[in-house]
Scaffold this motif. Structure first.
Motif, PDB file in Angstrom:
ATOM      1  N   HIS A 191       0.837  -1.213   0.000  1.00  0.00           N
ATOM      2  CA  HIS A 191       0.000   0.000   0.000  1.00  0.00           C
ATOM      3  C   HIS A 191       0.865   1.253   0.000  1.00  0.00           C
ATOM      4  O   HIS A 191       0.594   2.215   0.720  1.00  0.00           O
ATOM      5  CB  HIS A 191      -0.951   0.003   1.208  1.00  0.00           C
ATOM      6  CG  HIS A 191      -1.798  -1.229   1.304  1.00  0.00           C
ATOM      7  ND1 HIS A 191      -2.720  -1.573   0.344  1.00  0.00           N
ATOM      8  CD2 HIS A 191      -1.837  -2.222   2.247  1.00  0.00           C
ATOM      9  CE1 HIS A 191      -3.308  -2.715   0.683  1.00  0.00           C
ATOM     10  NE2 HIS A 191      -2.784  -3.138   1.822  1.00  0.00           N
ATOM     11  N   ARG A 192       1.921   1.188  -0.827  1.00  0.00           N
ATOM     12  CA  ARG A 192       2.822   2.320  -0.981  1.00  0.00           C
ATOM     13  C   ARG A 192       2.923   2.721  -2.441  1.00  0.00           C
ATOM     14  O   ARG A 192       2.623   1.924  -3.343  1.00  0.00           O
ATOM     15  CB  ARG A 192       4.221   1.987  -0.450  1.00  0.00           C
ATOM     16  CG  ARG A 192       4.320   1.907   1.062  1.00  0.00           C
ATOM     17  CD  ARG A 192       5.739   1.670   1.540  1.00  0.00           C
ATOM     18  NE  ARG A 192       5.862   1.774   2.990  1.00  0.00           N
ATOM     19  CZ  ARG A 192       6.061   2.900   3.639  1.00  0.00           C
ATOM     20  NH1 ARG A 192       6.217   4.036   2.957  1.00  0.00           N
ATOM     21  NH2 ARG A 192       6.141   2.929   4.953  1.00  0.00           N
ATOM     22  N   VAL A 230      -1.514   4.474   6.713  1.00  0.00           N
ATOM     23  CA  VAL A 230      -0.481   5.056   7.564  1.00  0.00           C
ATOM     24  C   VAL A 230       0.586   4.016   7.835  1.00  0.00           C
ATOM     25  O   VAL A 230       0.329   2.803   7.795  1.00  0.00           O
ATOM     26  CB  VAL A 230      -1.064   5.573   8.897  1.00  0.00           C
ATOM     27  CG1 VAL A 230      -1.988   6.751   8.673  1.00  0.00           C
ATOM     28  CG2 VAL A 230      -1.805   4.458   9.639  1.00  0.00           C
ATOM     29  N   GLY A 231       1.800   4.499   8.119  1.00  0.00           N
ATOM     30  CA  GLY A 231       2.911   3.602   8.401  1.00  0.00           C
ATOM     31  C   GLY A 231       4.182   4.419   8.549  1.00  0.00           C
ATOM     32  O   GLY A 231       4.140   5.622   8.830  1.00  0.00           O
ATOM     33  N   GLU A 232       5.303   3.763   8.370  1.00  0.00           N
ATOM     34  CA  GLU A 232       6.590   4.456   8.451  1.00  0.00           C
ATOM     35  C   GLU A 232       6.611   5.607   7.453  1.00  0.00           C
ATOM     36  O   GLU A 232       6.291   5.436   6.277  1.00  0.00           O
ATOM     37  CB  GLU A 232       7.721   3.467   8.159  1.00  0.00           C
ATOM     38  CG  GLU A 232       9.111   4.064   8.288  1.00  0.00           C
ATOM     39  CD  GLU A 232      10.208   3.054   7.987  1.00  0.00           C
ATOM     40  OE1 GLU A 232      11.374   3.463   7.832  1.00  0.00           O
ATOM     41  OE2 GLU A 232       9.901   1.842   7.900  1.00  0.00           O
ATOM     42  N   SER A 233       6.980   6.779   7.915  1.00  0.00           N
ATOM     43  CA  SER A 233       6.932   7.964   7.059  1.00  0.00           C
ATOM     44  C   SER A 233       8.021   7.927   5.995  1.00  0.00           C
ATOM     45  O   SER A 233       9.070   7.309   6.176  1.00  0.00           O
ATOM     46  CB  SER A 233       7.077   9.235   7.899  1.00  0.00           C
ATOM     47  OG  SER A 233       8.332   9.261   8.555  1.00  0.00           O
ATOM     48  N   GLY A 234       7.735   8.590   4.874  1.00  0.00           N
ATOM     49  CA  GLY A 234       8.707   8.678   3.791  1.00  0.00           C
ATOM     50  C   GLY A 234       8.788   7.397   2.980  1.00  0.00           C
ATOM     51  O   GLY A 234       7.932   6.504   3.076  1.00  0.00           O
ATOM     52  N   ASP A 235       9.842   7.293   2.164  1.00  0.00           N
ATOM     53  CA  ASP A 235      10.052   6.109   1.332  1.00  0.00           C
ATOM     54  C   ASP A 235      10.539   4.951   2.201  1.00  0.00           C
ATOM     55  O   ASP A 235      11.459   5.108   3.011  1.00  0.00           O
ATOM     56  CB  ASP A 235      11.089   6.399   0.250  1.00  0.00           C
ATOM     57  CG  ASP A 235      10.615   7.463  -0.728  1.00  0.00           C
ATOM     58  OD1 ASP A 235       9.403   7.757  -0.725  1.00  0.00           O
ATOM     59  OD2 ASP A 235      11.437   8.005  -1.488  1.00  0.00           O
ATOM     60  N   PRO A 258       5.131  -2.280   5.332  1.00  0.00           N
ATOM     61  CA  PRO A 258       3.720  -2.149   4.932  1.00  0.00           C
ATOM     62  C   PRO A 258       3.024  -0.973   5.605  1.00  0.00           C
ATOM     63  O   PRO A 258       3.379  -0.569   6.715  1.00  0.00           O
ATOM     64  CB  PRO A 258       3.109  -3.484   5.385  1.00  0.00           C
ATOM     65  CG  PRO A 258       3.995  -3.960   6.488  1.00  0.00           C
ATOM     66  CD  PRO A 258       5.380  -3.501   6.126  1.00  0.00           C
ATOM     67  N   CYS A 259       2.029  -0.427   4.909  1.00  0.00           N
ATOM     68  CA  CYS A 259       1.173   0.615   5.460  1.00  0.00           C
ATOM     69  C   CYS A 259      -0.186   0.006   5.775  1.00  0.00           C
ATOM     70  O   CYS A 259      -0.647  -0.908   5.083  1.00  0.00           O
ATOM     71  CB  CYS A 259       1.011   1.761   4.457  1.00  0.00           C
ATOM     72  SG  CYS A 259       2.568   2.593   4.054  1.00  0.00           S
ATOM     73  N   VAL A 260      -0.822   0.497   6.813  1.00  0.00           N
ATOM     74  CA  VAL A 260      -2.083  -0.067   7.298  1.00  0.00           C
ATOM     75  C   VAL A 260      -3.216   0.910   7.040  1.00  0.00           C
ATOM     76  O   VAL A 260      -3.047   2.134   7.193  1.00  0.00           O
ATOM     77  CB  VAL A 260      -1.986  -0.385   8.811  1.00  0.00           C
ATOM     78  CG1 VAL A 260      -3.285  -1.011   9.318  1.00  0.00           C
ATOM     79  CG2 VAL A 260      -0.807  -1.297   9.076  1.00  0.00           C
ATOM     80  N   SER A 261      -4.368   0.378   6.662  1.00  0.00           N
ATOM     81  CA  SER A 261      -5.531   1.218   6.378  1.00  0.00           C
ATOM     82  C   SER A 261      -5.997   1.958   7.622  1.00  0.00           C
ATOM     83  O   SER A 261      -6.069   1.376   8.716  1.00  0.00           O
ATOM     84  CB  SER A 261      -6.670   0.358   5.828  1.00  0.00           C
ATOM     85  OG  SER A 261      -7.849   1.117   5.719  1.00  0.00           O
TER      86      SER A 261
END
Length: 332
Positions: free
Chosen positions: A271-272, A290-295, A299-302
């Protein structure tokens, strides 16, 4: 009537001229019941005016003197649907004691018809060849069979930026010619070397449609010196033409700032955004995640999953309290 693009802000202005001794109301309206002017307008849609005799700041004047009331209507962009016609009316209502000819309220109005534009009907967009080498293969871009009543049409050609999946670099600015040619930078290694190209087609009112086509552009192993030599030659061939020079500079920037994305993996499953700014790394979290900021490659979570968890926890707590209360009542 007037023709406008739905994406443009609409501003209408009107003037009402009445005897200074008159009082009443000025009101905007539209003939489409689906549009509530009071809810969407950025300006007041009605205004009361008082007679000069009832205004403490006014001075007496002859009955022949007149007062001008100005009234504007401002609608934000994309309020009106495309390819539609609307009649806007500015009405003036005089109070009965302001009308010297009759005991009834009197009114007058003026209307204007607005027609919204529609973008060109999509046609065909082709790029040939379908694959080639960066800075080596000349690609030809052709748009055909696009239609619109507001002619002539004009065409702009571009390709996706290596640093952002949402921005495009123009290699042929807007002209009536429906074809162009250009060399291209390499495609994204994380996307099988595919590079998105785009044509935007405009009518004379600036209504626009677009189409995209992917081509495969593989990396040609070149040293920075060789890349510089190719770009320098292109600048010399431009012979001072601003568009040709801008095209070469954009191409060079895209090539020199490209990164190796072979180690980025499947960014969509994380999801990036696709890799493009940092070697071997996916982009930022997609909208709604949302998740770790930047590149990063984590994984990002809804965001909705957090809301669901919070709601479930809250419901469980309330159920527990109700259950405890019930047991206490039983034991008593």
């Amino acid at each position: 009537g007037l023709r406008i693009n739905p994406s443009d802000k609409l501003k209408l202005s009107g003037e009402v001229i009445v005897p200074s001794q008159s009082s009443g109301l000025v009101l905007w309206s539209v003939d489409d019941e689906s549009i509530s002017l009071g809810d969407v307008s950025l300006s007041d849609i009605q205004k009361k005016f008082l007679s000069s005799s009832s205004s403490s700041s006014s001075t007496s004047s002859s009955s022949s003197s007149m007062t001008i009331t100005r009234m504007s209507l401002v609608l934000p962009s994309n309020t009106l649907p495309q390819q539609s016609t609307f009649t806007f009316t500015l009405k003036c209502f005089l109070n009965s004691n302001s009308n010297q000819n009759t005991n009834q309220n009197s009114s007058s109005f003026s209307s204007i018809t607005i027609t919204t534009n529609s973008p060109p009907l999509p046609g065909v967009y082709e790029v040939s060849p379908s694959k080639g080498l960066m800075l080596n293969t000349t690609f030809v871009f052709v748009a055909s069979q696009w239609e619109d009543q507001d002619i002539p049409l004009s065409y702009e050609f571009s390709y996706q930026s290596s640093s952002s999946s949402t921005s495009y670099l123009v290699h042929r600015s807007r002209q009536e010619l429906s074809f162009a040619s250009s060399k291209l930078p390499q495609g994204r290694s994380s996307d099988s070397n595919l590079l998105l190209t785009r044509v935007q087609v405009f009518d004379v009112l600036d209504g626009k449609s677009w189409s995209v086509v992917s081509v495969e552009v593989t990396v040609k192993k070149m040293s920075s010196l060789e890349v510089g030599s190719v770009l320098s030659s292109s600048l010399l061939l431009s012979e001072g033409d601003p568009e040709a020079m801008s095209k070469t500079i954009s191409l060079g920037s895209c090539v020199l700032n490209s990164v190796n994305c072979s180690g980025a993996g499947n960014c969509s499953s994380l999801h990036r955004a696709s890799c493009g700014r940092r070697s071997g790394s996916c982009g930022e979290c997609l909208l709604g995640y949302v998740g770790e900021s930047g590149d990063a490659n984590t994984p990002c979570v809804s965001i909705s999953s957090f809301s669901s968890t919070s709601s479930t926890s809250s419901t469980s707590s309330i159920s527990s309290i109700s259950s405890i209360t019930s047991r206490r009542r039983t034991s008593s």
